[in-house]
Design an enzyme around this catalytic site. Structure first.
Site, PDB file in Angstrom:
ATOM      1  N   SER A 141      -3.364 -22.090 -23.185  1.00 17.21           N
ATOM      2  CA  SER A 141      -4.751 -21.641 -22.998  1.00 17.21           C
ATOM      3  C   SER A 141      -5.250 -22.296 -21.728  1.00 17.21           C
ATOM      4  CB  SER A 141      -5.611 -22.103 -24.181  1.00 17.21           C
ATOM      5  OG  SER A 141      -6.988 -22.056 -23.832  1.00 17.21           O
ATOM      6  N   TYR A 154      -7.893 -28.707 -30.372  1.00 21.87           N
ATOM      7  CA  TYR A 154      -7.343 -27.463 -29.814  1.00 21.87           C
ATOM      8  C   TYR A 154      -6.804 -27.692 -28.393  1.00 21.87           C
ATOM      9  CZ  TYR A 154      -7.116 -22.520 -28.539  1.00 21.87           C
ATOM     10  OH  TYR A 154      -6.686 -21.290 -28.128  1.00 21.87           O
TER      11      TYR A 154
HETATM   12  P1  NAD Z   1      -6.318 -14.307 -34.078  1.00 20.01           P
HETATM   13  O1  NAD Z   1      -6.908 -15.257 -35.072  1.00 20.01           O
HETATM   14  O2  NAD Z   1      -6.963 -12.989 -33.864  1.00 20.01           O
HETATM   15  O3  NAD Z   1      -4.753 -14.092 -34.419  1.00 20.01           O
HETATM   16  C1  NAD Z   1      -3.909 -15.162 -34.741  1.00 20.01           C
HETATM   17  C2  NAD Z   1      -2.954 -14.710 -35.829  1.00 20.01           C
HETATM   18  O4  NAD Z   1      -2.070 -15.821 -36.129  1.00 20.01           O
HETATM   19  C3  NAD Z   1      -3.651 -14.338 -37.156  1.00 20.01           C
HETATM   20  O5  NAD Z   1      -3.257 -13.045 -37.577  1.00 20.01           O
HETATM   21  C4  NAD Z   1      -3.184 -15.412 -38.129  1.00 20.01           C
HETATM   22  O6  NAD Z   1      -3.032 -14.941 -39.471  1.00 20.01           O
HETATM   23  C5  NAD Z   1      -1.838 -15.824 -37.522  1.00 20.01           C
HETATM   24  N1  NAD Z   1      -1.439 -17.169 -37.975  1.00 20.01           N
HETATM   25  C6  NAD Z   1      -2.224 -18.260 -38.095  1.00 20.01           C
HETATM   26  N2  NAD Z   1      -1.516 -19.279 -38.609  1.00 20.01           N
HETATM   27  C7  NAD Z   1      -0.257 -18.814 -38.812  1.00 20.01           C
HETATM   28  C8  NAD Z   1       0.925 -19.402 -39.328  1.00 20.01           C
HETATM   29  N3  NAD Z   1       0.935 -20.672 -39.767  1.00 20.01           N
HETATM   30  N4  NAD Z   1       2.046 -18.637 -39.391  1.00 20.01           N
HETATM   31  C9  NAD Z   1       2.044 -17.348 -38.975  1.00 20.01           C
HETATM   32  N5  NAD Z   1       0.933 -16.736 -38.484  1.00 20.01           N
HETATM   33  C10 NAD Z   1      -0.201 -17.472 -38.408  1.00 20.01           C
HETATM   34  O7  NAD Z   1      -6.249 -15.150 -32.695  1.00 20.01           O
HETATM   35  P2  NAD Z   1      -6.081 -14.694 -31.163  1.00 20.01           P
HETATM   36  O8  NAD Z   1      -7.375 -14.903 -30.475  1.00 20.01           O
HETATM   37  O9  NAD Z   1      -5.384 -13.407 -31.051  1.00 20.01           O
HETATM   38  O10 NAD Z   1      -5.136 -15.887 -30.653  1.00 20.01           O
HETATM   39  C11 NAD Z   1      -3.737 -15.756 -30.513  1.00 20.01           C
HETATM   40  C12 NAD Z   1      -3.240 -16.943 -29.718  1.00 20.01           C
HETATM   41  O11 NAD Z   1      -3.876 -16.958 -28.445  1.00 20.01           O
HETATM   42  C13 NAD Z   1      -3.520 -18.301 -30.348  1.00 20.01           C
HETATM   43  O12 NAD Z   1      -2.422 -19.171 -30.125  1.00 20.01           O
HETATM   44  C14 NAD Z   1      -4.734 -18.794 -29.580  1.00 20.01           C
HETATM   45  O13 NAD Z   1      -4.825 -20.211 -29.574  1.00 20.01           O
HETATM   46  C15 NAD Z   1      -4.424 -18.254 -28.213  1.00 20.01           C
HETATM   47  N6  NAD Z   1      -5.582 -18.119 -27.341  1.00 20.01           N
HETATM   48  C16 NAD Z   1      -6.641 -17.361 -27.717  1.00 20.01           C
HETATM   49  C17 NAD Z   1      -7.731 -17.285 -26.870  1.00 20.01           C
HETATM   50  C18 NAD Z   1      -8.942 -16.463 -27.220  1.00 20.01           C
HETATM   51  O14 NAD Z   1      -9.973 -16.648 -26.540  1.00 20.01           O
HETATM   52  N7  NAD Z   1      -8.890 -15.596 -28.211  1.00 20.01           N
HETATM   53  C19 NAD Z   1      -7.732 -17.970 -25.643  1.00 20.01           C
HETATM   54  C20 NAD Z   1      -6.615 -18.715 -25.288  1.00 20.01           C
HETATM   55  C21 NAD Z   1      -5.533 -18.800 -26.148  1.00 20.01           C
END
Ligand code: NAD
Length: 257
Positions: A141, A154
């Site tokens: 991130s 985080y």
């Molecule tokens: P989201 O919550 O929409 O999706 C994440 C998915 O991961 C969910 O479906 C959840 O059920 C699954 N998950 C959680 N724990 C799990 C586990 N132990 N085993 C298997 N699956 C699991 O989140 P998102 O925003 O799509 O984020 C996806 C990735 O991107 C994450 O790593 C997040 O840290 C990273 N990220 C997101 C953002 C943002 O602004 N949305 C920014 C930077 C990085």
């Protein structure tokens, strides 16, 4: 078809960025293995891709549990014979400054966001090493590069994933395996919607102030990151190794004076 016949495992692809990536990968010809803790959401992604004529299967696993991850990898290798691309996307949010965070909450964020990258890599890598071919994309991130309020646990995990990516690249380059990291800014997904609801009295006002942080004046969308992931997974990025790829509307390198 930039990813034709590439067998791709995407963790956490029942929602947000992972789900959008699964769609983009399938559209580019990849066979996508959808993984999520939430079986219903994962199966929904599979159904959507199948309806559009793509190829996808769901394999349940909790990325923090070694037996569960090993079983998922064994099943995928049994079914498809190889994993060409591993996209470690699953992750959870963590809110609070250090003095506010309970030790159990700290451990959970560390576990999902770091152990949840380590374990899929651990069990997928031997097959990639044997084939002397592979591509790993780790979800970091832009918070790995900048300080943001009340995001201690985080940010620690995403910094760790970036450092891990660089070390992994050195270890596995001799096996023709590339390892790169995605560094998104704020992307409008259920993850961020939930964070806004739990962290701010007025989520609408919070979203407006978050938008101002981007030079783009808006938040990113899951497809912005999904398309960057397709690029890293494809041979178009073959000279990228151990690299951070920013998709952040200018947050890290720009300044909204
Ligand atoms: P989201 O919550 O929409 O999706 C994440 C998915 O991961 C969910 O479906 C959840 O059920 C699954 N998950 C959680 N724990 C799990 C586990 N132990 N085993 C298997 N699956 C699991 O989140 P998102 O925003 O799509 O984020 C996806 C990735 O991107 C994450 O790593 C997040 O840290 C990273 N990220 C997101 C953002 C943002 O602004 N949305 C920014 C930077 C990085």
């Amino acid at each position: 078809m930039r990813l034709k016949d590439k067998v791709t495992l995407i963790t956490g692809s029942g929602s947000g960025i992972g789900k959008s990536s699964a769609h983009y990968f399938a559209r580019e010809g990849a066979t996508v293995i959808i993984n999520d803790l939430d079986e219903q959401k994962g199966q929904e992604t599979v159904r959507e891709i199948a309806e559009l004529g793509g190829e996808a299967v769901f394999i349940h696993a909790d990325v923090t549990h070694p037996e569960s991850v090993k079983a998922m990898v064994d099943e995928a290798l049994g079914q498809f014979g190889r994993i060409d691309v591993l996209f470690n996307n699953a992750g959870i949010s963590g809110v609070g400054a250090i003095h506010e965070i309970e030790p159990d909450a700290w451990d959970r964020v560390i576990s999902v966001n770091i152990r949840g990258v380590f374990l899929p890599c651990k069990y997928v890598l031997p097959s990639m090493m044997e084939r002397r071919s592979g591509n790993i994309i780790n979800m970091s991130s832009c918070i790995a590069e900048i300080g943001l309020a009340r995001r201690a646990s985080y940010s620690a995990t995403k910094g760790a994933v970036l450092a891990l990516t660089k070390s992994m690249q050195v270890d596995y380059a001799p096996y023709n395996i590339r390892v790169n990291a995605l560094l998104p800014g704020t992307i409008l997904t259920p993850f961020v919607e939930n964070y806004l609801k739990t962290s701010y009295d007025d989520p609408e006002e919070a979203i407006e102030s978050l938008k101002k942080r981007q030079l783009s004046g808006d938040l990113g969308r899951p497809e912005d990151v999904a398309q960057a992931a397709v690029f890293l997974a494809s041979d178009e990025s073959k000279f990228m190794m151990g690299s951070p790829l920013y998709i952040d509307g200018g947050v890290v390198f720009g300044k909204n004076a």
